[in-house]
Design an enzyme around this catalytic site. Structure first.
Site, PDB file in Angstrom:
ATOM      1  N   LYS A  57      15.534   7.038  -8.228  1.00  0.00           N
ATOM      2  CA  LYS A  57      15.691   5.910  -7.295  1.00  0.00           C
ATOM      3  C   LYS A  57      14.973   4.661  -7.808  1.00  0.00           C
ATOM      4  O   LYS A  57      15.534   3.577  -7.827  1.00  0.00           O
ATOM      5  CB  LYS A  57      15.090   6.234  -5.907  1.00  0.00           C
ATOM      6  CG  LYS A  57      15.704   7.406  -5.197  1.00  0.00           C
ATOM      7  CD  LYS A  57      15.101   7.579  -3.804  1.00  0.00           C
ATOM      8  CE  LYS A  57      13.607   7.876  -3.768  1.00  0.00           C
ATOM      9  NZ  LYS A  57      13.202   9.137  -4.409  1.00  0.00           N
ATOM     10  N   ARG A  87      12.897   8.267   4.825  1.00  0.00           N
ATOM     11  CA  ARG A  87      12.723   9.612   4.300  1.00  0.00           C
ATOM     12  C   ARG A  87      12.740  10.654   5.408  1.00  0.00           C
ATOM     13  O   ARG A  87      12.598  11.842   5.117  1.00  0.00           O
ATOM     14  CB  ARG A  87      11.394   9.703   3.561  1.00  0.00           C
ATOM     15  CG  ARG A  87      11.524   9.508   2.062  1.00  0.00           C
ATOM     16  CD  ARG A  87      10.171   9.769   1.446  1.00  0.00           C
ATOM     17  NE  ARG A  87      10.246   9.978   0.038  1.00  0.00           N
ATOM     18  CZ  ARG A  87       9.771   9.118  -0.872  1.00  0.00           C
ATOM     19  NH1 ARG A  87       9.222   7.997  -0.511  1.00  0.00           N
ATOM     20  NH2 ARG A  87       9.845   9.409  -2.142  1.00  0.00           N
ATOM     21  N   ARG A 135       7.068  12.265 -16.002  1.00  0.00           N
ATOM     22  CA  ARG A 135       7.123  10.842 -15.634  1.00  0.00           C
ATOM     23  C   ARG A 135       5.818  10.127 -15.971  1.00  0.00           C
ATOM     24  O   ARG A 135       4.724  10.645 -15.743  1.00  0.00           O
ATOM     25  CB  ARG A 135       7.409  10.716 -14.141  1.00  0.00           C
ATOM     26  CG  ARG A 135       7.403   9.275 -13.676  1.00  0.00           C
ATOM     27  CD  ARG A 135       8.143   9.091 -12.396  1.00  0.00           C
ATOM     28  NE  ARG A 135       7.451   9.649 -11.261  1.00  0.00           N
ATOM     29  CZ  ARG A 135       7.949   9.613 -10.015  1.00  0.00           C
ATOM     30  NH1 ARG A 135       9.140   9.087  -9.797  1.00  0.00           N
ATOM     31  NH2 ARG A 135       7.277  10.126  -9.015  1.00  0.00           N
ATOM     32  N   ARG A 192       1.030   9.616 -12.540  1.00  0.00           N
ATOM     33  CA  ARG A 192       0.603   9.551 -11.145  1.00  0.00           C
ATOM     34  C   ARG A 192      -0.086  10.861 -10.763  1.00  0.00           C
ATOM     35  O   ARG A 192       0.371  11.933 -11.141  1.00  0.00           O
ATOM     36  CB  ARG A 192       1.828   9.359 -10.234  1.00  0.00           C
ATOM     37  CG  ARG A 192       2.246   7.933 -10.084  1.00  0.00           C
ATOM     38  CD  ARG A 192       3.570   7.788  -9.397  1.00  0.00           C
ATOM     39  NE  ARG A 192       3.723   8.562  -8.165  1.00  0.00           N
ATOM     40  CZ  ARG A 192       4.786   8.478  -7.370  1.00  0.00           C
ATOM     41  NH1 ARG A 192       5.771   7.657  -7.680  1.00  0.00           N
ATOM     42  NH2 ARG A 192       4.878   9.197  -6.279  1.00  0.00           N
ATOM     43  N   ARG A 214       5.564  18.198  -2.607  1.00  0.00           N
ATOM     44  CA  ARG A 214       6.415  17.059  -2.247  1.00  0.00           C
ATOM     45  C   ARG A 214       7.868  17.495  -2.098  1.00  0.00           C
ATOM     46  O   ARG A 214       8.535  17.129  -1.143  1.00  0.00           O
ATOM     47  CB  ARG A 214       6.308  15.969  -3.320  1.00  0.00           C
ATOM     48  CG  ARG A 214       4.991  15.231  -3.255  1.00  0.00           C
ATOM     49  CD  ARG A 214       4.710  14.491  -4.538  1.00  0.00           C
ATOM     50  NE  ARG A 214       5.623  13.403  -4.795  1.00  0.00           N
ATOM     51  CZ  ARG A 214       5.872  12.906  -6.009  1.00  0.00           C
ATOM     52  NH1 ARG A 214       5.269  13.420  -7.064  1.00  0.00           N
ATOM     53  NH2 ARG A 214       6.671  11.899  -6.153  1.00  0.00           N
TER      54      ARG A 214
HETATM   55  P1  AMP Z   1       7.228   7.733  -4.031  1.00  0.00           P
HETATM   56  O1  AMP Z   1       6.602   6.766  -4.965  1.00  0.00           O
HETATM   57  O2  AMP Z   1       8.489   7.194  -3.412  1.00  0.00           O
HETATM   58  O3  AMP Z   1       7.411   9.109  -4.623  1.00  0.00           O
HETATM   59  O4  AMP Z   1       6.197   7.905  -2.808  1.00  0.00           O
HETATM   60  C1  AMP Z   1       4.894   8.399  -3.038  1.00  0.00           C
HETATM   61  C2  AMP Z   1       4.312   8.938  -1.749  1.00  0.00           C
HETATM   62  O5  AMP Z   1       4.216   7.884  -0.783  1.00  0.00           O
HETATM   63  C3  AMP Z   1       5.141  10.017  -1.071  1.00  0.00           C
HETATM   64  O6  AMP Z   1       4.914  11.312  -1.611  1.00  0.00           O
HETATM   65  C4  AMP Z   1       4.627   9.908   0.361  1.00  0.00           C
HETATM   66  O7  AMP Z   1       3.324  10.461   0.496  1.00  0.00           O
HETATM   67  C5  AMP Z   1       4.473   8.400   0.519  1.00  0.00           C
HETATM   68  N1  AMP Z   1       5.740   7.788   0.998  1.00  0.00           N
HETATM   69  C6  AMP Z   1       6.549   6.907   0.339  1.00  0.00           C
HETATM   70  N2  AMP Z   1       7.603   6.564   1.088  1.00  0.00           N
HETATM   71  C7  AMP Z   1       7.471   7.236   2.260  1.00  0.00           C
HETATM   72  C8  AMP Z   1       8.252   7.326   3.450  1.00  0.00           C
HETATM   73  N3  AMP Z   1       9.396   6.636   3.592  1.00  0.00           N
HETATM   74  N4  AMP Z   1       7.801   8.120   4.443  1.00  0.00           N
HETATM   75  C9  AMP Z   1       6.646   8.805   4.343  1.00  0.00           C
HETATM   76  N5  AMP Z   1       5.879   8.798   3.235  1.00  0.00           N
HETATM   77  C10 AMP Z   1       6.272   8.020   2.201  1.00  0.00           C
END
Ligand code: AMP
Length: 221
Positions: free
Chosen positions: A14, A89, A128, A161, A172
């Site tokens: 994404k 999400r 990653r 990360r 996750r």
């Molecule tokens: P990402 O970079 O999109 O993988 O997001 C990293 C982390 O941020 C996720 O594992 C969640 O802990 C939090 N996060 C990001 N977007 C959301 C969302 N829409 N709802 C809840 N938690 C989120």
């Protein structure tokens, strides 16, 4: 206001796709994960609260996430349109977005699922790497930088990360995949879901997305 939602499990691509699509389609790229990481680095209250969930590989509670994203949508740089990466999400987030957009006489134009099998997600997330300066995304296996450990674009150091380590990756995916299926069902019921095959090379996926999103809206599937 044009609102495109990019859906996919962690590691589906994404962020990689949204970063290329947004300038090509003249839309603002908004990633809730990036917003939380920036808030955590800045030490704000939301950032510190979110960090505890992120470190455990859990979703940040809906009320925090929804408020942050909806606030951001009201900023002047978002008025033309946005690509949402990593939001919604959960079905509750999807409903909250619908309500907020409805109040602005707008709505989600299309939700696009980048579909990638679970085994591949684990492989991608473990490889990653992000650059320190701007978060440009690489993958040691599928999309390596020209010079190992260095960003092609700005030369900054690449890092992993904390939540891309194997145990957190599994947590996750276990939490997020069922929620993702429910969010897909939400948009499917509205006739707005499109699925693209995320196993193809990055550029091919980009071209399919650009072609899909460049059609006039009345002829879109
Ligand atoms: P990402 O970079 O999109 O993988 O997001 C990293 C982390 O941020 C996720 O594992 C969640 O802990 C939090 N996060 C990001 N977007 C959301 C969302 N829409 N709802 C809840 N938690 C989120």
């Amino acid at each position: 206001m044009r609102v495109i939602v990019l859906l996919g499990a962690p590691g589906a691509g994404k962020g990689t796709q949204a970063a290329v699509l947004a300038p090509r389609l003249n839309l603002l790229h908004l990633a809730t994960g990036d917003m939380f990481r920036a808030a955590a680095a800045a030490g704000t209250r939301i950032g510190l609260e979110a960090k505890a969930y992120m470190d455990r590989g859990e979703l940040v509670p809906d009320h925090i996430t929804v408020r942050m994203l909806l606030d951001r949508l009201t900023a002047s740089d978002a008025t033309h349109g946005v690509i949402l990466d990593g939001f919604p999400r959960t079905p509750a987030q999807a409903r909250a977005l619908d309500v907020a957009l409805d109040e602005r006489r707008s709505g989600v134009e299309e939700a696009i699922l980048i579909d990638v099998p679970a085994e591949e997600l684990v492989r991608r997330l473990s490889g990653r790497r992000l650059c320190r300066a701007a978060g440009h995304i690489y993958n040691e296996v599928t999309n390596p930088p020209h010079v190992p450990g260095e960003c092609d674009i700005d030369g900054s150091e690449l890092y992993q990360r904390a939540d891309d380590q194997l145990e957190t990756v599994k947590a996750r995916l276990d939490q997020q995949i069922p929620e993702l299926l429910d969010v897909c069902a939400h948009y499917e019921a509205q006739g707005k879901l499109r699925t693209v095959d995320g196993m193809r090379p990055i550029e091919e996926v980009t071209e399919e997305l650009v072609a899909a999103l460049s059609q006039p809206s009345e002829s879109r599937a």
